[in-house]
Design a protein around this motif. Sequence first.
Motif, PDB file in Angstrom:
ATOM      1  N   LYS A  14      -5.074  -1.235   0.121  1.00 27.04           N
ATOM      2  CA  LYS A  14      -4.825  -2.830  -0.514  1.00 27.04           C
ATOM      3  C   LYS A  14      -6.378  -3.666   0.458  1.00 27.04           C
ATOM      4  O   LYS A  14      -6.666  -4.049  -0.982  1.00 27.04           O
ATOM      5  CB  LYS A  14      -3.304  -3.765   0.180  1.00 27.04           C
ATOM      6  N   SER A  15      -7.012  -3.425   1.470  1.00 29.19           N
ATOM      7  CA  SER A  15      -7.426  -4.071   1.931  1.00 29.19           C
ATOM      8  C   SER A  15      -8.919  -3.312   1.033  1.00 29.19           C
ATOM      9  O   SER A  15     -10.124  -3.964   0.074  1.00 29.19           O
ATOM     10  CB  SER A  15      -7.809  -4.142   3.542  1.00 29.19           C
ATOM     11  N   THR A  16      -9.061  -2.056   0.559  1.00 33.33           N
ATOM     12  CA  THR A  16     -10.424  -1.646   0.072  1.00 33.33           C
ATOM     13  C   THR A  16     -10.190  -2.606  -1.066  1.00 33.33           C
ATOM     14  O   THR A  16     -11.706  -2.614  -1.885  1.00 33.33           O
ATOM     15  CB  THR A  16     -10.242  -0.596   0.065  1.00 33.33           C
ATOM     16  N   GLY A  21      -1.559   1.596   5.007  1.00 32.49           N
ATOM     17  CA  GLY A  21      -2.936   2.256   4.409  1.00 32.49           C
ATOM     18  C   GLY A  21      -2.534   2.675   2.936  1.00 32.49           C
ATOM     19  O   GLY A  21      -3.377   3.937   2.184  1.00 32.49           O
TER      20      GLY A  21
END
Length: 242
Positions: free
Chosen positions: A40-42, A37
Motif C-alpha cells: 500500500k505505502s509503496t 506488507g
Amino acid sequence: MIAVHGVTREYRRVTALKDVSLDVRPGERLGIVGESGSGKSTLARIMAGLDRPTAGTVTFDGRPLPEVDRRTLRSSVQFVFQDPLSSLDPRMRVADIVAEPLAALRLPGDRAARVAELLDAVGLPPDAAGRRPHQFSGGQRQRIAVARALAPRPRVLVADEPTSALDVSVRVKILDLLLDLAGRMELTLVLVSHDLAAVRYVSERVAVMRAGEIVEEGPDALTDPGHPYTRELLDAVPRLRR
Ligand SMILES: Nc1ncnc2c1ncn2[C@@H]1O[C@H](COP(=O)(O)OP(=O)(O)O)[C@@H](O)[C@H]1O
Ligand SMILES: [Mg+2]
C-alpha cells in the motif's frame, strides 16, 4: 487524474508491487486497503511521485510523471504520513511547519494569513501557530500535518495510515476532518490503511491489495466483496460510528 499502469516496484529481495494498475479519478475518495506488507505505502508513494516504479508508468493529468515538473507535482499532490511526531520537526513552530510548503514552493501571498486560515480549517485554535508539536495531542498533531499538506492548495491528498498512530477515540475525528475537507475543498482523497473500518468509513471506491497486487477494486469491495481474500479481511471488523 493520477493513473498507474502496469507498475512493478522491486527492492533488493522483495517485489513490493507486481503489475499494478489503478486510476485516481478527480474528486473521488479512493481507499487502498490490505494487510501490512501488501504494498500500500509503496503504491501511495509512487502515485505521489515520492518513489519511482521499476517498471510501468504513472501519469498525472495524462502526462508521464518524469515530465511533470517537481513544483507542479508537489503543489498538486500532497502526502500525510502515519506518525505526525516523526513527520513534524519538534523544533519548529506550528506556523512555520504549516507554511513550509509555501516557502519551499515559493508560493506568493500572505503566509501568516494563510496559516491562520489553515489552522481554522483543521479545527485548531489561532494560538496554535506559536506553539511547537510536542505541546499538542496526537490527534492535534495530525491536524497540523493535514494543515501543512493543504497549504499549497493541492488537488490530491494522499493519506498513508493517517489514523493508525492515534487512540481509537480520536481516529474517527480525523477521518471526519478528512471527509469534511474533501467535501469543502473539492479535494481528491486517497486513504491508505490496513484499517478496513476507516477505509470503509471514508471511501467511495476501494482497491484491496494482497502481496503487491490489487485483488479487487470497486465501490462495493468492502460491502459486497467478490474476492475470497476480501471476505477474509472483512471477517469480524466492527463498523465505525459517529
Ligand atoms: N525501502 C524499502 N526497501 C526494501 N523493502 C521495502 C522498502 N519499502 C517497502 N519494502 C517492502 O515492500 C513490501 C511492501 O511494503 P509497503 O508498501 O510498505 O507495504 P504496506 O504499506 O502495505 O505495509 C514489504 O515486503 C516491505 O518490506
Ligand atoms: Mg504502509
